[in-house]
Design a protein around this motif. Sequence first.
Motif, mmCIF file in Angstrom:
data_model
loop_
_atom_site.group_PDB
_atom_site.id
_atom_site.type_symbol
_atom_site.label_atom_id
_atom_site.label_comp_id
_atom_site.label_asym_id
_atom_site.label_seq_id
_atom_site.Cartn_x
_atom_site.Cartn_y
_atom_site.Cartn_z
ATOM 1 N N ILE A 92 9.714 7.409 3.067
ATOM 2 C CA ILE A 92 9.577 6.976 4.453
ATOM 3 C C ILE A 92 10.130 8.043 5.410
ATOM 4 C CG2 ILE A 92 10.292 5.229 6.126
ATOM 5 C CD1 ILE A 92 10.304 3.205 3.836
ATOM 6 N N SER A 120 6.431 0.224 0.182
ATOM 7 C CA SER A 120 7.223 0.151 1.415
ATOM 8 C C SER A 120 6.734 1.173 2.426
ATOM 9 C CB SER A 120 8.701 0.385 1.107
ATOM 10 O OG SER A 120 9.220 -0.631 0.270
ATOM 11 N N THR A 177 5.430 0.297 6.128
ATOM 12 C CA THR A 177 6.203 0.831 7.259
ATOM 13 C C THR A 177 5.358 1.719 8.164
ATOM 14 O OG1 THR A 177 8.194 0.802 5.891
ATOM 15 C CG2 THR A 177 8.276 2.124 7.894
ATOM 16 N N LYS A 178 4.455 2.486 7.560
ATOM 17 C CA LYS A 178 3.666 3.438 8.342
ATOM 18 C C LYS A 178 2.174 3.163 8.144
ATOM 19 C CE LYS A 178 7.241 6.975 8.367
ATOM 20 N NZ LYS A 178 7.547 8.417 8.302
ATOM 21 N N GLU A 179 1.788 1.975 8.587
ATOM 22 C CA GLU A 179 0.420 1.496 8.400
ATOM 23 C C GLU A 179 -0.615 2.374 9.074
ATOM 24 O OE1 GLU A 179 -2.102 -2.390 9.856
ATOM 25 O OE2 GLU A 179 -0.043 -2.701 9.171
ATOM 26 N N GLN A 228 -0.073 -7.505 6.436
ATOM 27 C CA GLN A 228 0.944 -6.492 6.688
ATOM 28 C C GLN A 228 1.585 -6.683 8.039
ATOM 29 O OE1 GLN A 228 -0.651 -2.532 5.975
ATOM 30 N NE2 GLN A 228 0.608 -2.431 4.176
#
Length: 408
Positions: free
Chosen positions: A44, A63, A67-69, A408
């Motif tokens: 991340i 994860s 977190t960074k879709e 999400q």
Amino acid sequence: MQRALVHLDEPYTRNAVVKALQHSKLEWDIIQDIPEDNSEIDLISATPPIALQWLEYELINWSLLATKEETTMANAYCIRKGLIRKAQFSYNVSKYLSKNPESILKQAIPETWQFELDHIDYIDEALNEVFEVERDLKENEDKSEEEKKHVFIIKPSMANKAAGIHVFDSLDQLCSIFEEPESDDEEEEDDELYVNEDQEDLTQVREWVIQRYISNPLLVNNRKFHIRAYVLAISNIQVYLYRDMLALFALRPYDLNNLADPLAHISNTCIQTDQADFDEDQSVRLFWELNKFGIKDQDLEHMFDQMRDILKDVFDACTSEMTTFQAIPNAFELFGVDFLVDADNKVYFLETNAFPDFKQTGSKLQHIIQELFDATVETAIEPFFGDRPLKQNSKLVKVFDKKLLSLQ
């Protein structure tokens, strides 16, 4: 330049993925040296950031995707057991057909029973739950050798590469599948276990499916074959069928009187490669080149149309069950889907495989896989990163397109 993590255990597949990214109009910094437990790495906060994970399923950092879709994607959906686990898929299809009785799946999927067995001692109770199978097997006992019998095939719900598949037409044959091998020599038994340590112990498998066997398959040179199609699912969700498909042939002539020979009835090439008479050119062919063996072009096109229609309802059935299939917007996945054609040119859906064995395509047809991965990069990856608008590759035929709710 975008950074991609690429690690797939099979070099045949990994090399094709790397080449596809190198062919991309995007510039990729490709990292292939991935630790065994990628989930322990702080992806991340990585600098430069990780844009693409093209990894074995177990290595994907979910994860990071959550977190960074908007800026990262991966080559698999986290939850898709409703499609790839045979028992769960059977349940989803039954539920779907109760609401959509006119679906093509009613005719395109062989009659299927979910079969759960904790131990061979409880097989009578298990058979009570599939009483139609037990009834037909008992009926076979009164038939002569000349009379047509009921034939079934049993498959472990989660196995792949033809592991644990058996064809049978008697209760004795079914029971023998689950009987533990006896050994008078404990040391010999240990040696045997060591030799077969990579094989699944079928006595420990609890969940199976039993299906009516398609006993009149379309034959070429008296050999059974199945079609291996490659299906690309993107985001949530568009689904494409790749036109370049394989015809995978059994090694032995088809013989309904010899159900015990897997080389006559199972056309997965992974069980053939250690045979002395295995010939890749004879066992792996292109679907569209079956016209060289007397199958008309219009019949091949009709088969393809059936596969397209079947896949539409397969994905409609599975994506409707959000607890067992969740398509997320920043993922894509390539599936291997198996079909069988009978003597009347009717197509049957057999199963879907996640992370299919691309290597069985062989060296002669390796370009088919390379072109598939090139098309995947062009259709799934480049549009996601905004490099180009979606332009459908001519070999990818869209079969399903539905906007699903993302969790999400």
